[in-house]
Scaffold this motif. Structure first.
Motif, PDB file in Angstrom:
ATOM      1  N   ALA A  19       0.830  -1.202   0.000  1.00  0.00           N
ATOM      2  CA  ALA A  19       0.000   0.000   0.000  1.00  0.00           C
ATOM      3  C   ALA A  19       0.868   1.256   0.000  1.00  0.00           C
ATOM      4  O   ALA A  19       0.445   2.307  -0.449  1.00  0.00           O
ATOM      5  N   SER A  20       2.094   1.139   0.506  1.00  0.00           N
ATOM      6  CA  SER A  20       3.019   2.271   0.552  1.00  0.00           C
ATOM      7  C   SER A  20       4.435   1.738   0.712  1.00  0.00           C
ATOM      8  O   SER A  20       4.640   0.529   0.874  1.00  0.00           O
ATOM      9  N   ASP A  21       5.393   2.634   0.706  1.00  0.00           N
ATOM     10  CA  ASP A  21       6.774   2.230   0.936  1.00  0.00           C
ATOM     11  C   ASP A  21       6.927   1.804   2.401  1.00  0.00           C
ATOM     12  O   ASP A  21       6.023   1.991   3.214  1.00  0.00           O
ATOM     13  N   LEU A  22       8.060   1.255   2.734  1.00  0.00           N
ATOM     14  CA  LEU A  22       8.306   0.828   4.108  1.00  0.00           C
ATOM     15  C   LEU A  22       8.275   2.021   5.055  1.00  0.00           C
ATOM     16  O   LEU A  22       8.679   3.120   4.700  1.00  0.00           O
ATOM     17  N   MET A  23       7.801   1.778   6.282  1.00  0.00           N
ATOM     18  CA  MET A  23       7.884   2.770   7.343  1.00  0.00           C
ATOM     19  C   MET A  23       9.033   2.306   8.238  1.00  0.00           C
ATOM     20  O   MET A  23       9.033   1.180   8.720  1.00  0.00           O
ATOM     21  N   TYR A  24      10.024   3.157   8.435  1.00  0.00           N
ATOM     22  CA  TYR A  24      11.246   2.752   9.139  1.00  0.00           C
ATOM     23  C   TYR A  24      11.273   3.093  10.616  1.00  0.00           C
ATOM     24  O   TYR A  24      12.219   2.705  11.305  1.00  0.00           O
ATOM     25  N   ASP A  25      10.279   3.776  11.131  1.00  0.00           N
ATOM     26  CA  ASP A  25      10.414   4.283  12.499  1.00  0.00           C
ATOM     27  C   ASP A  25       9.152   4.187  13.339  1.00  0.00           C
ATOM     28  O   ASP A  25       8.835   5.089  14.098  1.00  0.00           O
ATOM     29  N   SER A  26       8.444   3.084  13.234  1.00  0.00           N
ATOM     30  CA  SER A  26       7.214   2.957  14.013  1.00  0.00           C
ATOM     31  C   SER A  26       7.525   2.517  15.456  1.00  0.00           C
ATOM     32  O   SER A  26       8.312   1.594  15.680  1.00  0.00           O
ATOM     33  N   ILE A  27       6.868   3.181  16.389  1.00  0.00           N
ATOM     34  CA  ILE A  27       6.987   2.775  17.792  1.00  0.00           C
ATOM     35  C   ILE A  27       5.655   2.238  18.320  1.00  0.00           C
ATOM     36  O   ILE A  27       5.550   1.932  19.501  1.00  0.00           O
ATOM     37  N   VAL A  28       4.651   2.111  17.439  1.00  0.00           N
ATOM     38  CA  VAL A  28       3.329   1.653  17.872  1.00  0.00           C
ATOM     39  C   VAL A  28       2.925   0.317  17.235  1.00  0.00           C
ATOM     40  O   VAL A  28       1.853  -0.186  17.518  1.00  0.00           O
ATOM     41  N   ASP A  29       3.772  -0.265  16.410  1.00  0.00           N
ATOM     42  CA  ASP A  29       3.433  -1.512  15.709  1.00  0.00           C
ATOM     43  C   ASP A  29       4.263  -2.692  16.190  1.00  0.00           C
ATOM     44  O   ASP A  29       4.618  -3.574  15.415  1.00  0.00           O
ATOM     45  N   GLY A  30       4.572  -2.707  17.474  1.00  0.00           N
ATOM     46  CA  GLY A  30       5.360  -3.784  18.064  1.00  0.00           C
ATOM     47  C   GLY A  30       6.388  -3.196  19.013  1.00  0.00           C
ATOM     48  O   GLY A  30       6.477  -1.977  19.186  1.00  0.00           O
ATOM     49  N   LEU A  31       7.186  -4.064  19.610  1.00  0.00           N
ATOM     50  CA  LEU A  31       8.185  -3.621  20.584  1.00  0.00           C
ATOM     51  C   LEU A  31       9.369  -2.969  19.893  1.00  0.00           C
ATOM     52  O   LEU A  31       9.856  -3.456  18.873  1.00  0.00           O
ATOM     53  N   GLY A  32       9.833  -1.872  20.442  1.00  0.00           N
ATOM     54  CA  GLY A  32      11.008  -1.191  19.922  1.00  0.00           C
ATOM     55  C   GLY A  32      10.719  -0.389  18.667  1.00  0.00           C
ATOM     56  O   GLY A  32       9.574  -0.081  18.346  1.00  0.00           O
ATOM     57  N   LEU A  33      11.775  -0.058  17.950  1.00  0.00           N
ATOM     58  CA  LEU A  33      11.672   0.689  16.705  1.00  0.00           C
ATOM     59  C   LEU A  33      11.476  -0.301  15.566  1.00  0.00           C
ATOM     60  O   LEU A  33      12.365  -1.105  15.276  1.00  0.00           O
ATOM     61  N   ARG A  34      10.316  -0.264  14.936  1.00  0.00           N
ATOM     62  CA  ARG A  34       9.928  -1.277  13.953  1.00  0.00           C
ATOM     63  C   ARG A  34       9.939  -0.734  12.536  1.00  0.00           C
ATOM     64  O   ARG A  34       9.642   0.427  12.297  1.00  0.00           O
ATOM     65  N   ILE A  35      10.253  -1.614  11.591  1.00  0.00           N
ATOM     66  CA  ILE A  35       9.999  -1.360  10.180  1.00  0.00           C
ATOM     67  C   ILE A  35       8.646  -1.990   9.893  1.00  0.00           C
ATOM     68  O   ILE A  35       8.407  -3.150  10.241  1.00  0.00           O
ATOM     69  N   VAL A  36       7.745  -1.237   9.251  1.00  0.00           N
ATOM     70  CA  VAL A  36       6.413  -1.759   8.965  1.00  0.00           C
ATOM     71  C   VAL A  36       6.252  -1.927   7.461  1.00  0.00           C
ATOM     72  O   VAL A  36       6.566  -1.027   6.685  1.00  0.00           O
ATOM     73  N   ILE A  37       5.767  -3.104   7.069  1.00  0.00           N
ATOM     74  CA  ILE A  37       5.449  -3.407   5.682  1.00  0.00           C
ATOM     75  C   ILE A  37       3.933  -3.386   5.572  1.00  0.00           C
ATOM     76  O   ILE A  37       3.252  -4.226   6.162  1.00  0.00           O
ATOM     77  N   TRP A  38       3.397  -2.388   4.821  1.00  0.00           N
ATOM     78  CA  TRP A  38       1.950  -2.218   4.661  1.00  0.00           C
ATOM     79  C   TRP A  38       1.505  -2.931   3.386  1.00  0.00           C
ATOM     80  O   TRP A  38       1.715  -2.431   2.284  1.00  0.00           O
TER      81      TRP A  38
END
Length: 93
Positions: A19-38
């Motif tokens: 749906a979009s490019d990778l998100m490299y700095d999520s703090i709400v999609d798991g423990l720690g600093l996460r990369i999110v693949i949408w």
């Protein structure tokens, strides 16, 4: 350096529809600093879904798995990777 080439059972390079490019700095999609693949595409129609823009299977853009893995491996600050979307299990490969 990442050198593996992901291929499906048909011998073609594997892709995933995002749906979009990778998100490299999520703090709400798991423990720690996460990369999110949408991922793009979902038919569950969950009540109050947080990502309804990811439901339409006709939208999104295909990315080679190799390119995504290379980006993830190169990012030094990640605590992990979160698959979100859409429903990642609707991806064909």
């Amino acid at each position: 350096t990442y050198t593996h080439v992901w291929k499906g059972c048909d011998g073609l390079i594997m892709q995933i529809k995002l749906a979009s490019d990778l998100m490299y700095d999520s703090i709400v999609d798991g423990l720690g600093l996460r990369i999110v693949i949408w991922t793009q595409g979902c038919s569950h129609n969950c009540f109050k879904c947080h990502n309804p823009q990811t439901h339409d299977f006709s939208k999104g853009k295909y990315f080679d798995i190799d390119e995504l893995v290379e980006k993830i491996v190169k990012y030094p600050l990640k605590s992990g990777v979160t698959l979100s979307g859409g429903d990642p299990f609707f991806q064909k490969e």
